[in-house]
Design a protein around this motif. Sequence first.
Motif, mmCIF file in Angstrom:
data_model
loop_
_atom_site.group_PDB
_atom_site.id
_atom_site.type_symbol
_atom_site.label_atom_id
_atom_site.label_comp_id
_atom_site.label_asym_id
_atom_site.label_seq_id
_atom_site.Cartn_x
_atom_site.Cartn_y
_atom_site.Cartn_z
ATOM 1 N N PRO A 166 44.341 33.438 41.614
ATOM 2 C CA PRO A 166 42.997 32.868 41.484
ATOM 3 C C PRO A 166 43.071 31.364 41.199
ATOM 4 O O PRO A 166 43.711 30.941 40.235
ATOM 5 N N GLU A 167 42.437 30.594 42.051
ATOM 6 C CA GLU A 167 42.541 29.139 41.984
ATOM 7 C C GLU A 167 42.089 28.574 40.642
ATOM 8 O O GLU A 167 41.178 29.085 39.995
ATOM 9 N N ASN A 168 42.754 27.486 40.227
ATOM 10 C CA ASN A 168 42.362 26.742 39.022
ATOM 11 C C ASN A 168 42.358 27.596 37.756
ATOM 12 O O ASN A 168 41.517 27.409 36.871
ATOM 13 N N THR A 169 43.302 28.529 37.686
ATOM 14 C CA THR A 169 43.449 29.340 36.469
ATOM 15 C C THR A 169 44.889 29.225 35.978
ATOM 16 O O THR A 169 45.783 28.843 36.735
ATOM 17 N N MET A 170 45.113 29.593 34.747
ATOM 18 C CA MET A 170 46.467 29.482 34.197
ATOM 19 C C MET A 170 47.486 30.337 34.965
ATOM 20 O O MET A 170 48.596 29.855 35.219
ATOM 21 N N ALA A 213 43.574 42.193 41.058
ATOM 22 C CA ALA A 213 44.677 42.553 40.153
ATOM 23 C C ALA A 213 44.747 41.608 38.965
ATOM 24 O O ALA A 213 45.331 41.948 37.925
ATOM 25 N N GLN A 214 44.153 40.426 39.108
ATOM 26 C CA GLN A 214 44.172 39.437 38.023
ATOM 27 C C GLN A 214 42.934 39.541 37.126
ATOM 28 O O GLN A 214 42.761 38.725 36.222
ATOM 29 N N SER A 215 42.089 40.526 37.360
ATOM 30 C CA SER A 215 40.883 40.684 36.537
ATOM 31 C C SER A 215 41.263 40.839 35.067
ATOM 32 O O SER A 215 42.177 41.594 34.730
ATOM 33 N N GLY A 216 40.577 40.085 34.221
ATOM 34 C CA GLY A 216 40.882 40.121 32.796
ATOM 35 C C GLY A 216 42.027 39.218 32.391
ATOM 36 O O GLY A 216 42.358 39.112 31.209
ATOM 37 N N ARG A 265 39.326 36.332 44.496
ATOM 38 C CA ARG A 265 39.772 37.247 45.554
ATOM 39 C C ARG A 265 40.947 38.121 45.125
ATOM 40 O O ARG A 265 41.532 38.814 45.947
ATOM 41 N N PHE A 266 41.300 38.063 43.847
ATOM 42 C CA PHE A 266 42.518 38.739 43.398
ATOM 43 C C PHE A 266 42.188 39.717 42.270
ATOM 44 O O PHE A 266 42.403 39.423 41.095
#
Length: 239
Positions: free
Chosen positions: A15-19, A82-85, A79-80
Amino acid sequence: MTKIFGHRGAAGSFPENTMPSFLAAIDVGADGIELDVHLSQDGIPVVIHDETVDRTTNGKGFVKDLNYSQLHSLDACYRFPAQSGKAFIPSLEEVLIWSSPGDFIVNIELKNDLIHYEQLEERVIELVYRHSMPSRVILSSFNHHSLRKCHSISNEIETAALFSERLFEPWNYAKTLSASAIHPIHYAVDETSIQLSQENGVKVRPFTVNDEKKMKSLFKAECAGFFTDYPERAAAIKK
């Protein structure tokens, strides 16, 4: 040596612009990361590309109308799933705290070409100095008035002009802004303009380069760097 910048981190795979995206870019061998900054309602520089949160989060509304607590509570998995949370809108300070012990470059794009954020330049530059990173930060923007303002606040931090069309003698234009680099869209420069710009003391770093053939041509041209959503591809070619 051509430097690889993870565009919004490793935005092709995270996910763009996230750690998680920034961590992934450095893990796969990027020399730097690129991120975008707006101001929250309560005046905190936050890392997100769009003027609204609608596209990349589960929220709605303009960044400028939401405070940092509200922004940071949104799920930015985009769009990802699997990265939720795990993927949230970070503050610029959060990214700089993580970055400061490292040796990679942080390109901060000031997203003030559509919305005027009062004191955006001052607040960003204050954070860069607070975390002792002026030599490792590039400030870029499509708002070239903002770049001049950044240079007037600090001539230590490199500034770079973003543009999306072919310019006549772009190195001369950059110098009118006191900018030491240009960040053109990849089709707005060729090998000759890269060479002439860099011979005239202006670094060239095209965006957003995801095609491997184009990556190879930029390495061959020895441009200063380029931005890519897939830093792992670029790192493999560079090796």
